[in-house]
Design an enzyme around this catalytic site. Structure first.
Site, PDB file in Angstrom:
ATOM      1  N   ASP A  36      64.623  29.181 110.617  1.00 32.83           N
ATOM      2  CA  ASP A  36      62.492  29.041 109.424  1.00 32.83           C
ATOM      3  C   ASP A  36      62.116  29.730 110.559  1.00 32.83           C
ATOM      4  O   ASP A  36      60.828  29.935 109.997  1.00 32.83           O
ATOM      5  CB  ASP A  36      62.385  27.349 109.426  1.00 32.83           C
ATOM      6  CG  ASP A  36      62.978  26.722 109.028  1.00 32.83           C
ATOM      7  OD1 ASP A  36      63.849  27.212 108.834  1.00 32.83           O
ATOM      8  OD2 ASP A  36      62.207  25.177 108.897  1.00 32.83           O
ATOM      9  N   ASP A 287      34.839  55.064  75.103  1.00 30.58           N
ATOM     10  CA  ASP A 287      35.817  55.017  75.302  1.00 30.58           C
ATOM     11  C   ASP A 287      36.821  54.127  75.184  1.00 30.58           C
ATOM     12  O   ASP A 287      37.940  53.241  75.349  1.00 30.58           O
ATOM     13  CB  ASP A 287      35.790  55.654  76.355  1.00 30.58           C
ATOM     14  CG  ASP A 287      37.486  56.053  77.247  1.00 30.58           C
ATOM     15  OD1 ASP A 287      38.264  56.634  76.358  1.00 30.58           O
ATOM     16  OD2 ASP A 287      38.605  55.739  78.025  1.00 30.58           O
ATOM     17  N   GLY A 422      42.608  56.049  76.578  1.00 29.93           N
ATOM     18  CA  GLY A 422      42.022  55.514  74.921  1.00 29.93           C
ATOM     19  C   GLY A 422      41.824  56.688  74.114  1.00 29.93           C
ATOM     20  O   GLY A 422      43.157  57.031  73.164  1.00 29.93           O
ATOM     21  N   LEU A 423      41.109  58.195  74.557  1.00 33.43           N
ATOM     22  CA  LEU A 423      42.053  59.253  74.114  1.00 33.43           C
ATOM     23  C   LEU A 423      43.451  59.846  74.257  1.00 33.43           C
ATOM     24  O   LEU A 423      43.599  60.419  72.959  1.00 33.43           O
ATOM     25  CB  LEU A 423      40.832  60.358  74.534  1.00 33.43           C
ATOM     26  CG  LEU A 423      39.299  60.115  74.672  1.00 33.43           C
ATOM     27  CD1 LEU A 423      38.342  61.134  75.182  1.00 33.43           C
ATOM     28  CD2 LEU A 423      39.439  59.972  73.079  1.00 33.43           C
TER      29      LEU A 423
HETATM   30  S1  SF4 Z   1      69.320  26.449 106.576  1.00 35.69           S
HETATM   31 FE1  SF4 Z   1      67.500  26.795 105.305  1.00 35.69          FE
HETATM   32  S2  SF4 Z   1      66.042  24.646 106.832  1.00 35.69           S
HETATM   33 FE2  SF4 Z   1      67.842  25.563 107.800  1.00 35.69          FE
HETATM   34  S3  SF4 Z   1      67.352  27.113 109.355  1.00 35.69           S
HETATM   35 FE3  SF4 Z   1      68.699  27.920 107.224  1.00 35.69          FE
HETATM   36  S4  SF4 Z   1      66.654  28.247 106.287  1.00 35.69           S
HETATM   37 FE4  SF4 Z   1      66.088  26.720 107.580  1.00 35.69          FE
END
Ligand code: SF4
Lengths: 539, 422
Positions: A36, A287, A422-423
């Site tokens: 994470d 324009d 535009g132009l």
């Molecule tokens: S498997 Fe999912 S929850 Fe586990 S560390 Fe990897 S991202 Fe995080």
């Protein structure tokens, strides 16, 4: 279970980190497994942060699950306080930690730490990023301003004579779409009309700043997604009213000034008389006639989508043919807004559904997120980005707010630029047989290769994370198209006639005609059918 | 020369590494008819999305089945939900020949049995589709170990080598196509005719394995895969890894020795390529020699890289961090490291950052979360992830590999007129 190929919003704890990383003096101990910690790269690479976000990941492992994950959490919290000396400690669990049910709030409280501990419940299996930001900001505000709430019924003290009215500016976070510049722009605007900013938060605020939120006369909620719950609580606790108009575009900025002036008890006449933005004139300039009725599809977070649709329709003269959001929490507001344009709102976080709807609407311009930019590219439609999720390109080096008068200038430039000038459009039509205006002669401002790029089926893009990946992107395997209907065949004459249609609308003409032919059950597309379709569909 | 056990610092604390889901980013491009379905949370989906740096493909070949509250609260049967998702997915994507069900921390904690699910799904929906489970959970696997888990799960599906077909060489670990081609040509030049690579590009081209198979690992992080192949009768030959001229020569030599290639022939085949590699390296020696480098743990290729940089380019090693030190796999590499090299296994991020700053390295090899903060402090960095996404193995990539380390230093020497950062 929900099948997800790509997600607009990250998990709820990312929202919590966005709040913590925006502030100073807050440290977040997140009970989470090692992987994470990828969250750090969003801040250091996409936003180019010079520091890691203030997060300690406890990094528990499988073999610890049965034994001492709560000890690990406590050690991490203790070490973090010693090292970073924060003024407040935020504690919470990511998805896996929620499953192992360590009560991080309880554990931290039991440690009798010398600083305020703010636990946040992130409901990882139900909620997403924006909800997490909203909840975290609310919990921080409640915990830190809470001790200063006056007893119920206490009237708000009157302002000292000569003192300028004060407001809080709420909702800007790290990784927000242009939040940093928006705060600067709105603070300047308020200053010009005689109002001081008491606290801007979360971005740039410390826990001590949150403690004095109650000193302001009222609140300005820049992004309801993040500050909605906190503003509600401040209203209940301190009797502070909230300005909820988001000043996106000229009309909304003028409304915003009126609303703010009323709450501050000042006269807005002067501020309203002088509009320091070029959008009103540029949009009136001859324009810009070519912008009239351009079909625009809008998708993003609720705040930016609603605001963008208003600007598109009322300040640029576009026709809003699609309006949607991935923020289910604000679905009601987006539905209401869609009614103004006589369309039904699209509420989904499945980008494939958005893609299908965009294709169906055949817009001339898409205003969306980075994902819609890709969708639009695949469909060969111009696009401008108006909303998170953010990409490294959404942090330009220059000052580029979205809100307020300067924001309106930025909107004009960034939305109009991708459209054919535009132009130039007229010239291309007039001289389309000229050798310089052959098929691949895309408008000069789109650069070389724009035409080919539009045709590429797959277009992976790098966030800052790993540009190396992008070098290896052979085509994806696409899903087969469901068939079964008759596919009308173009006659040679009709094909030839189609070539006379300017190339930048030819694709659309082809699609419209084929759809028309299918609807009428025509097996062949003749020149007649081509013009019948044109008459029926219009431009 | 040679590094022994005593110098290893074993640490436990906050980690700044990917989990084993991240290799899906390259595995899905390697096995081109495979789909990777992670059974996990929104975090897992977001991790892969962010690690890939790839916003999206028109139809990506990886996805996440996100576990929701109703699956946990028992309002929905997680297994039935998974079956529903897989059925829909396979209907939509008839081009998929192999489906990986990839476990995650959440699926592990709620004890969702994905082995069982794979078996069940093979029976119910899997006509013509092989369904295989492995875990990329951060509770059990760090980054590149995800590839180890994936390949390990594939080993039982490898066909048995025909008896009497003769000895063959199996190169294990995903390599870029260009690298595979070069190595194959060299190995064939040595007279080793039957060379296969694992994983293959297509799932119906799984290489056979048996007692006549000689296994040579292309990466150090494939210990479990190696063991499973050994369990199927294969013999593993141990060697340094094919990074740099020296590493590539020693790696090829291990293969040559296993196949009884005459030394003269070995010399004749490898010498020109090795000379070319050395020439390419000469260009970067001046820039890199004597410079101090610090490795944060990432993918386990840190030790082979450190060996290459110190021996072939004269870099000084401050610390070589690795998430996991598999002594058996890495022994030939350790023997080549300067004695007394500070090795660390595992991580306590804050302490390691302290050590790093105290060392004043010229270059830090680290993940994306740490790189910009180091740069802001004035310390040059090299993104470790680039070392996994770029072809770096073999003779003809040795120069490119050196260049990856030289570039951040060269860049600094060019930026002479910048004001301090704000
Ligand atoms: S498997 Fe999912 S929850 Fe586990 S560390 Fe990897 S991202 Fe995080």
């Amino acid at each position: 279970m929900q099948l997800t190929l790509w997600t607009y919003e990250g998990p709820s704890h990312i929202g919590a980190i966005r709040v913590a990383a925006a502030m100073t003096g807050v440290h977040f101990v997140l009970h989470a497994p090692q992987g994470d910690s990828y969250a750090d790269l969003l801040f250091t690479m996409i936003e180019r942060g010079q520091k890691r976000p203030p997060v300690t990941y406890t990094s528990f492992q499988g073999r610890e699950l049965a034994t001492n994950t709560s000890e690990l959490f406590k050690t991490a919290a203790r070490d973090a306080i010693e090292r970073y000396k924060p003024q407040a400690l935020l504690v919470g669990s990511s998805c896996t930690a929620e499953l192992i049910q360590d009560d991080t709030g309880g554990l931290a409280r039991a440690m009798n730490l010398p600083i305020p501990v703010v636990p946040v419940e992130l409901s990882a299996f139900m909620r997403k990023e924006n909800w997490g930001a909203n909840e975290t900001f609310y919990q921080l505000v409640r915990a830190l301003a809470g001790p200063h709430v006056p007893p119920p019924g206490t009237p708000r003290p009157a302002r000292a004579p000569g003192q300028r009215p004060r407001c809080n500016l709420l909702g800007a976070t790290s990784l927000g779409f242009r939040h940093r510049d928006d705060v600067t722009e709105i603070a300047r605007l308020l200053d010009r009309i005689g109002i001081d900013v008491n606290v801007a938060a979360p971005l740039g605020a410390s826990p001590a700043d949150l403690a004095r939120l109650g000193d302001a006369d009222f609140n300005v909620v820049l992004y309801p997604e993040v500050a909605g719950a906190a503003a509600e609580w401040l209203k209940r606790s301190f009797g502070q009213p909230a300005v909820t108009t988001v000043p996106l575009g000229i009309g909304a900025t003028l409304d915003f000034i009126r609303e703010v002036a009323t709450l501050a008890g000042i006269d807005p006449a002067q501020a309203l008389a002088h509009v320091p933005s070029r959008l009103p004139w540029y949009s009136r300039s001859v324009d810009s006639n070519y912008l009239t009725g351009k079909r625009v599809f809008v998708f993003g977070d609720a705040t930016h989508a609603i605001g963008a649709a208003r600007v598109a329709a009322k300040e640029l003269g576009f026709t809003v043919v699609g309006l949607g959001t991935y923020s289910r929490e604000q679905a009601r507001d987006v539905r209401e807004a869609a009614k103004l344009y006589g369309i039904e709102a699209l509420i989904t976080d499945d980008y494939l559904e958005v893609e299908a709807k965009v294709a169906e609407a055949q817009p001339d311009l898409v205003l969306g997120t980075q994902m819609e930019r890709h969708v639009a590219k695949r469909l060969g439609v111009p696009c401008a980005v108006i909303s998170a999720p953010v990409h490294v390109q959404d942090f330009p080096a220059r000052y580029a707010p979205q809100l307020g008068f300067e924001g309106a200038n930025v909107l004009f430039d960034t939305w109009i630029h991708p459209l054919m000038m535009g132009l130039e459009e007229h010239l291309l039509t007039m001289f389309r047989h000229d050798f310089e205006f052959h098929e691949e002669a895309a408008p000069s401002h789109l650069g070389r290769g724009a035409a080919q790029a539009a045709e590429r089926p797959a277009d992976p893009v790098a966030v800052a994370a790993a540009p190396a990946v992008v070098t290896d992107t052979s085509g994806p395997v696409s899903a087969p198209v469901a068939t079964g209907e008759i596919v009308p065949v173009w006659t040679a004459d009709a094909e030839k006639e189609l070539l006379k249609v300017p190339f930048f609308v030819r694709g659309k003409a082809r699609r419209n005609t084929e759809r028309f032919a299918r609807e009428r059950g025509l097996a062949q597309i003749t020149v007649e059918a081509l013009y019948d379709a044109k008459a029926n569909v219009g431009r | 020369m040679g590094c022994d056990d005593s110098a290893v610092l074993r640490e436990r604390g906050q980690r700044e590494v990917f989990c084993g889901l991240a290799p899906i980013v390259w595995l899905h491009r390697k096995i081109q008819d495979a789909f990777f379905l992670v059974v996990g949370s929104r975090t897992c989906a977001h991790l892969i999305q962010s690690a890939a740096g790839v916003m999206i493909f028109a139809e990506p070949r990886f996805a996440t089945a996100i576990i929701e509250e109703r699956d946990l609260a028992g309002r929905a049967d997680a297994n039935a939900e998974l079956d529903r998702i897989v059925t829909r997915l396979l209907e939509r994507r008839p081009d998929i020949k192999m489906l990986f069900l990839v476990g995650s921390c959440p699926s592990e904690v709620i004890k969702l049995d994905l082995d069982l699910a794979a078996d069940r799904l093979m029976r119910t929906v899997g006509t013509g589709v092989r369904i295989v489970h492995f875990s990329g959970s951060g509770l059990e696997t760090t980054f590149s170990q995800g590839e180890d888990a994936c390949l390990t799960a594939l080993v039982p599906h490898l066909p048995a080598a025909e008896a009497g077909a003769g000895r063959s060489l199996l190169v294990v670990g995903s390599l870029a196509e260009v690298v595979e081609g070069q190595l194959q040509r060299l190995l064939e030049g040595l007279g080793i005719e039957r060379v296969r690579f694992f994983p293959p590009r297509s799932s119906d081209d799984l290489p056979p394995v048996g007692p006549d198979t000689v296994v040579l690992l292309a990466h150090p992080f494939l210990a479990t895969t190696a063991r499973s192949l050994e369990a199927r009768g294969a013999t593993r030959v141990s060697a340094p890894f094919p990074l740099g001229a020296e590493g590539t020569t020693l790696w090829l030599k291990a293969a040559a020795d296993a196949f009884g290639v005459a030394p003269e022939r070995f010399e004749a085949v490898t010498a020109p390529a090795a000379a070319r590699a050395k020439m390419a390296l000469d260009r970067y020696r001046e820039e890199l020699s004597g410079k101090k480098i610090f490795f944060f743990p990432d993918s386990q290729i840190e030790i082979p890289l450190a060996r290459f940089l110190s021996r072939e380019l004269g870099m000084e090693l401050a610390e070589v961090g690795t998430p996991y030190l598999n002594r058996q796999m890495i022994a030939p590499e350790l023997a080549l490291l300067p004695s007394g090299t500070r090795l660390s296994e595992g991580q306590d991020l804050e302490r390691q950052l302290d050590r790093c700053r105290a060392d004043h390295p010229d270059l830090v090899v680290c993940g994306l979360g740490l790189a910009n903060p180091f740069e802001a402090e004035g310390i040059a960095t090299k993104w470790s992830i680039e070392l996994l996404f770029t072809p770096i193995q073999g003779y003809d990539q040795a120069g490119d590999l050196a260049e990856l380390f030289a570039r951040p230093l060269l860049r600094r020497s060019r930026l002479v007129e910048l004001a301090p950062c704000n």
